[in-house]
Design an enzyme around this catalytic site. Structure first.
Site, mmCIF file in Angstrom:
data_model
loop_
_atom_site.group_PDB
_atom_site.id
_atom_site.type_symbol
_atom_site.label_atom_id
_atom_site.label_comp_id
_atom_site.label_asym_id
_atom_site.label_seq_id
_atom_site.Cartn_x
_atom_site.Cartn_y
_atom_site.Cartn_z
ATOM 1 N N ASN A 87 29.473 29.217 -41.860
ATOM 2 C CA ASN A 87 29.906 30.387 -41.673
ATOM 3 C C ASN A 87 30.813 30.452 -41.897
ATOM 4 O O ASN A 87 31.124 29.684 -43.115
ATOM 5 C CB ASN A 87 30.547 29.973 -39.892
ATOM 6 C CG ASN A 87 31.544 29.734 -39.545
ATOM 7 O OD1 ASN A 87 32.110 28.667 -40.050
ATOM 8 N ND2 ASN A 87 31.409 28.279 -37.790
ATOM 9 N N VAL A 110 21.562 30.170 -34.473
ATOM 10 C CA VAL A 110 23.023 30.765 -33.803
ATOM 11 C C VAL A 110 22.681 32.549 -33.896
ATOM 12 O O VAL A 110 23.385 32.391 -32.827
ATOM 13 C CB VAL A 110 23.970 30.250 -33.821
ATOM 14 C CG1 VAL A 110 25.119 30.437 -33.173
ATOM 15 C CG2 VAL A 110 24.001 28.414 -33.731
ATOM 16 N N TYR A 111 22.601 32.673 -35.041
ATOM 17 C CA TYR A 111 22.949 34.085 -35.413
ATOM 18 C C TYR A 111 21.670 34.701 -35.342
ATOM 19 O O TYR A 111 21.956 36.084 -35.705
ATOM 20 C CB TYR A 111 23.424 33.868 -36.913
ATOM 21 C CG TYR A 111 24.928 33.367 -37.559
ATOM 22 C CD1 TYR A 111 25.868 33.563 -36.180
ATOM 23 C CD2 TYR A 111 25.150 34.084 -38.591
ATOM 24 C CE1 TYR A 111 26.454 32.811 -36.980
ATOM 25 C CE2 TYR A 111 26.181 33.369 -39.294
ATOM 26 C CZ TYR A 111 27.543 32.811 -37.833
ATOM 27 O OH TYR A 111 28.211 32.688 -38.516
ATOM 28 N N ASP A 141 14.752 17.505 -41.429
ATOM 29 C CA ASP A 141 15.894 17.609 -41.053
ATOM 30 C C ASP A 141 16.913 17.767 -42.741
ATOM 31 O O ASP A 141 16.334 17.008 -43.635
ATOM 32 C CB ASP A 141 16.842 16.611 -40.874
ATOM 33 C CG ASP A 141 18.690 15.867 -40.551
ATOM 34 O OD1 ASP A 141 19.237 17.517 -40.920
ATOM 35 O OD2 ASP A 141 19.061 15.521 -39.955
ATOM 36 N N GLY A 150 24.448 23.510 -35.089
ATOM 37 C CA GLY A 150 23.374 23.375 -36.301
ATOM 38 C C GLY A 150 23.574 23.334 -37.422
ATOM 39 O O GLY A 150 23.684 22.062 -37.615
ATOM 40 N N VAL A 151 23.040 23.641 -38.704
ATOM 41 C CA VAL A 151 23.002 23.234 -39.787
ATOM 42 C C VAL A 151 24.178 22.320 -40.179
ATOM 43 O O VAL A 151 24.240 21.327 -41.610
ATOM 44 C CB VAL A 151 22.036 24.020 -41.448
ATOM 45 C CG1 VAL A 151 21.716 23.806 -42.145
ATOM 46 C CG2 VAL A 151 20.543 23.836 -40.451
ATOM 47 N N ASP A 152 24.899 23.302 -40.108
ATOM 48 C CA ASP A 152 26.100 23.444 -40.583
ATOM 49 C C ASP A 152 26.853 21.859 -39.910
ATOM 50 O O ASP A 152 27.625 20.954 -41.074
ATOM 51 C CB ASP A 152 27.123 24.160 -40.354
ATOM 52 C CG ASP A 152 28.497 24.598 -41.006
ATOM 53 O OD1 ASP A 152 28.575 23.934 -42.313
ATOM 54 O OD2 ASP A 152 28.854 25.481 -39.833
HETATM 55 P P1 ADP Z 1 22.318 30.335 -38.192
HETATM 56 O O1 ADP Z 1 23.672 30.166 -37.631
HETATM 57 O O2 ADP Z 1 22.833 31.092 -40.159
HETATM 58 O O3 ADP Z 1 21.694 31.223 -37.682
HETATM 59 P P2 ADP Z 1 21.473 27.863 -37.634
HETATM 60 O O4 ADP Z 1 21.875 25.877 -38.548
HETATM 61 O O5 ADP Z 1 21.982 27.720 -36.354
HETATM 62 O O6 ADP Z 1 22.424 28.689 -37.906
HETATM 63 O O7 ADP Z 1 20.188 27.758 -37.934
HETATM 64 C C1 ADP Z 1 19.481 27.917 -38.490
HETATM 65 C C2 ADP Z 1 18.328 27.366 -38.818
HETATM 66 O O8 ADP Z 1 18.121 25.766 -38.748
HETATM 67 C C3 ADP Z 1 17.351 26.840 -37.020
HETATM 68 O O9 ADP Z 1 15.623 27.356 -37.299
HETATM 69 C C4 ADP Z 1 17.361 25.944 -36.588
HETATM 70 O O10 ADP Z 1 16.924 25.019 -35.615
HETATM 71 C C5 ADP Z 1 17.426 25.452 -37.334
HETATM 72 N N1 ADP Z 1 18.136 23.748 -38.246
HETATM 73 C C6 ADP Z 1 19.169 23.295 -37.060
HETATM 74 N N2 ADP Z 1 19.614 21.966 -37.429
HETATM 75 C C7 ADP Z 1 18.869 21.739 -39.001
HETATM 76 C C8 ADP Z 1 18.657 20.594 -39.710
HETATM 77 N N3 ADP Z 1 19.068 19.163 -39.692
HETATM 78 N N4 ADP Z 1 17.738 20.549 -40.690
HETATM 79 C C9 ADP Z 1 16.861 21.827 -40.586
HETATM 80 N N5 ADP Z 1 17.146 22.614 -40.111
HETATM 81 C C10 ADP Z 1 17.744 23.007 -38.837
#
Ligand code: ADP
Length: 170
Positions: free
Chosen positions: A23, A124-125, A9, A31-33
């Site tokens: 975004n 998500v993208y 994470d 997701g990460v955000d």
């Molecule tokens: P985007 O909207 O740019 O595609 P996302 O956040 O949806 O960004 O996903 C980007 C990547 O980060 C994906 O591979 C997702 O599985 C991963 N991800 C989601 N949450 C976390 C986290 N807490 N730490 C690291 N990676 C994460």
């Protein structure tokens, strides 16, 4: 610069700066955000709102990066970057590469020595993971920076394997 891969994470990383796959609204998402705002607390959103009220009234354009506090995260800074949505008909890889390059440029301005990146656009993208990994590793490797420790923090075994292949140049 040393490039390493970590399974886990990104919000738990003890680094100077964590990169957020934001975004363009800068006002949070999934997701990460979502994880960064949840763990980092309201101070991050507060600074994002100020950015929207000043420099980035129309949002942060795709491929650019901007820093805020990291709030309660172990990191000192969050560097928000907006990845392109994947398109099968239009090549947007230059925008994805720009996310990594611009994040490192902002990191240099802040004297960051250690940075953690997620797989920008690969959630998500919808960017295919192998290609996202190849662009990520190739761009970070090819960018001149003062950063010494660049980590890719991968959430899933699949993502980790894709980045291993990219790092090996396969
Ligand atoms: P985007 O909207 O740019 O595609 P996302 O956040 O949806 O960004 O996903 C980007 C990547 O980060 C994906 O591979 C997702 O599985 C991963 N991800 C989601 N949450 C976390 C986290 N807490 N730490 C690291 N990676 C994460």
């Amino acid at each position: 610069m040393e490039i390493t891969l970590v399974r886990g994470d990104i919000t738990a990383q003890d680094v100077d700066a964590v990169v957020n796959a934001a975004n363009s609204s800068l006002l949070g998402g999934g997701g990460v955000d979502g994880a960064i705002h949840r763990r980092g607390g309201p101070a991050i959103l507060e600074e994002c709102r100020k950015l929207r009220a000043s420099h980035y009234g129309g949002g942060l354009p795709t491929g650019q990066a901007v820093a805020t506090t990291a709030g309660d995260l172990p990191a000192r800074w969050v560097i928000h970057t907006v990845g392109p949505v994947y398109s099968a008909t239009e090549d947007r890889s230059a925008q994805l590469a720009s996310c990594y390059r611009e994040s490192l440029r902002v990191a240099d301005e802040l004297d960051v020595r250690s940075i953690a990146f997620p797989a920008v656009s690969a959630g998500v993208y919808g960017w295919p993971m192998d290609d996202a990994a190849r662009i990520a590793v190739g761009t970070v490797r090819g960018t001149m920076t003062q950063v010494k420790d660049a980590r890719f923090v991968l959430f899933t075994p699949d993502a980790h394997e894709a980045f291993e292949r990219a790092l090996a140049g396969a």
